[in-house]
Scaffold this active site. Structure first.
Site, PDB file in Angstrom:
ATOM      1  N   THR A  49       0.860  -1.189   0.000  1.00  0.00           N
ATOM      2  CA  THR A  49       0.000   0.000   0.000  1.00  0.00           C
ATOM      3  C   THR A  49       0.891   1.232   0.000  1.00  0.00           C
ATOM      4  O   THR A  49       2.115   1.123  -0.002  1.00  0.00           O
ATOM      5  CB  THR A  49      -0.916   0.023   1.242  1.00  0.00           C
ATOM      6  OG1 THR A  49      -0.128   0.352   2.397  1.00  0.00           O
ATOM      7  CG2 THR A  49      -1.601  -1.317   1.463  1.00  0.00           C
ATOM      8  N   CYS A  50       0.271   2.408   0.050  1.00  0.00           N
ATOM      9  CA  CYS A  50       1.073   3.638   0.040  1.00  0.00           C
ATOM     10  C   CYS A  50       1.884   3.779   1.326  1.00  0.00           C
ATOM     11  O   CYS A  50       2.908   4.477   1.345  1.00  0.00           O
ATOM     12  CB  CYS A  50       0.171   4.851  -0.143  1.00  0.00           C
ATOM     13  SG  CYS A  50      -1.111   5.030   1.118  1.00  0.00           S
ATOM     14  N   SER A 107      -1.750   1.338  11.622  1.00  0.00           N
ATOM     15  CA  SER A 107      -1.926   2.310  10.545  1.00  0.00           C
ATOM     16  C   SER A 107      -1.569   3.720  10.992  1.00  0.00           C
ATOM     17  O   SER A 107      -1.523   4.017  12.191  1.00  0.00           O
ATOM     18  CB  SER A 107      -3.382   2.296  10.058  1.00  0.00           C
ATOM     19  OG  SER A 107      -3.716   1.056   9.489  1.00  0.00           O
ATOM     20  N   GLY A 189      -6.697  17.385  -4.335  1.00  0.00           N
ATOM     21  CA  GLY A 189      -5.633  16.601  -3.717  1.00  0.00           C
ATOM     22  C   GLY A 189      -6.188  15.410  -2.953  1.00  0.00           C
ATOM     23  O   GLY A 189      -7.379  15.090  -3.017  1.00  0.00           O
ATOM     24  N   THR A 191      -6.708  14.933   0.266  1.00  0.00           N
ATOM     25  CA  THR A 191      -7.722  15.236   1.288  1.00  0.00           C
ATOM     26  C   THR A 191      -9.090  15.417   0.659  1.00  0.00           C
ATOM     27  O   THR A 191     -10.092  14.863   1.146  1.00  0.00           O
ATOM     28  CB  THR A 191      -7.334  16.500   2.072  1.00  0.00           C
ATOM     29  OG1 THR A 191      -6.083  16.284   2.712  1.00  0.00           O
ATOM     30  CG2 THR A 191      -8.387  16.819   3.123  1.00  0.00           C
TER      31      THR A 191
END
Length: 436
Positions: A49-50, A107, A189, A191
């Site tokens: 994942t990122c 996370s 972006g 967000t």
């Protein structure tokens, strides 16, 4: 065999390193094939994942170094560079780590739910590539069951702790029915992308995304059935918007008091909820002075986030307890399976010796040898063969003073004696009534 979890994440590596170590969807299939084909590796799965790249493998003692070297070769990174930011867990610790990842305890945003879906995707990919055997298959299934229990029995995912989710949560205090609300999002972006998804999930069906370039706005809006506009088109869109959330990198405000005041007149003073997430601000502070405008800044959201973070921390503590129970039950099942495998191997060994001795006895009988002598030899030979290996192991343990092995040997090799043996009844004596 050993269960290994090896990887990097947002706590151990910079974004630059995480980008280098990440596997693109196009690379995953090839990567799994290579990983599964490595010596010492019998099962493998990849989570990318990122914020993290993790490899889950069933391996032997040499497997950890093998996996680390392969990861470096695949991404053209030096072993020293990887070693500085990589972590590894073995067996129970690896199972615990996987469960913590699944419920969002590891996370960046505590308790975030997306990681569980990403983990399930990694599981399905490994399964399709025949990367899973019995060990990883059972671990993933057990992990998903624990994650479901945590989500059901704790509030780990109920309170928003991201700016995007908090903004949508605050909007719900003003609008009872999101399905009748229209949203204008300024910026395109990460967000705003999260805000758009949260609004869509909450029921908002009319989404407009405004950005300096229409192409980027279309990337965000098209996934959710919204429309894209450029910044000069904002005044017209503002007239229809019930919810306005802005997050750009503009050095100057995008929404001024005059623009909003004009839009309110055309809206006949229907209320507007506004959140300015940007720093510097996208919305002039004076806009908050207008009647029918509810304007909040990122500082207002931080109060909501901090309160919700406290609630999630309580849930996280409960989740840790459930995970410990999950690790314990997985470990118990694993020990039972290990015992079953050992029993099967031991029985197979004994049956092989039996069959070999039987075949030799049948050959002697076929040659006309004395049946009694053949049976006696069969019994003697089979007993010797069955006792040879345990006898040798006991001798080696005694010479090397392996006391634990010697203490366990009688329970494994000798019949269990009853804890209490009832004494045989005494013979009844007849009373001698003969007179003296």
């Amino acid at each position: 065999m050993t269960l290994l979890a090896l990887g990097i994440n947002h706590r151990t590596a910079s974004v630059a390193v995480r980008e280098q170590v990440a596997f693109s969807p196009a690379q995953l299939e090839h990567a799994l094939e290579q990983l599964r084909a490595l010596p010492h590796i019998s099962e493998a799965a990849v989570l990318s994942t990122c914020n993290r790249t993790e490899l889950y493998c069933v391996t032997d003692a040499a497997g950890e170094q093998t996996v680390l070297e392969w990861l470096g070769r695949f991404h053209n990174l030096s072993i020293d560079e990887l070693t500085r930011c990589a972590y590894h867990y073995l067996d129970n610790d690896a199972a615990r780590h996987l469960m913590r990842v699944a419920v969002g305890l590891d996370s960046m945003v505590l308790g975030e739910p997306q990681i569980l879906g990403q983990l399930k995707d990694a599981y399905q990919q490994a399964r399709q590539m025949q990367g899973l055997g019995g060990e990883l298959e059972r671990l993933f299934q057990h992990t998903f069951a624990v994650a479901k229990q945590v989500r059901t029995e704790t509030g780990i995912g109920k309170n928003p702790v991201s700016v995007a989710y908090a903004a949508v949560s605050m909007a719900s205090r003003i609008f009872d029915d999101f399905s009748r609300s229209r949203a204008l999002l300024i910026g395109a972006g990460e967000t705003i992308e999260l805000v758009a998804r949260h609004l869509h999930e909450a029921g908002v069906r009319e989404l407009t995304v405004a950005n300096r370039t229409r192409e980027r706005a279309e990337l965000v809006s098209s996934r959710l059935g919204g429309r894209a506009i450029t910044l000069p088109e904002i005044p017209a869109a503002l007239e229809e918007a019930d919810i306005v959330i802005s997050s750009t990198a503009s050095p100057l405000p995008i929404l001024g008091k005059g623009m909003v005041e004009s839009a309110l007149k055309k809206r006949r003073h229907r209320p507007v909820f506004m959140v300015d997430i940007a720093v510097p601000r996208d919305i002039e502070p004076e806009v908050g002075e207008l009647a029918d405008v509810f304007l909040y800044t990122v500082d207002d959201l931080e109060e909501v986030i901090e309160e919700n973070r406290r609630h999630r921390q309580v849930a996280a503590d409960q989740a840790e307890s459930l995970i410990e129970h999950g690790v314990g039950s997985w470990q118990h099942e694993r020990r039972i399976r290990s015992g079953g495998e050992l029993i099967r191997e031991y029985r197979h060994h004994g049956e092989a010796l039996r069959d070999e001795s039987r075949d030799q006895a049948l050959e002697r009988l076929a040659r006309g040898e004395d049946p009694a002598k053949v049976i006696e030899r069969l019994a003697h030979q089979l007993a010797n063969r069955l006792m040879h290996q345990p006898t040798q192991a006991i001798r080696d343990a005694a010479s090397q003073e392996h006391h634990e092995f010697l203490e366990a040997a009688p329970r494994l090799l000798l019949p269990v004696k009853p804890a209490f043996e009832k004494p045989a009844p005494k013979a009844n004596r007849q009373k001698d009534n003969t007179p003296a």
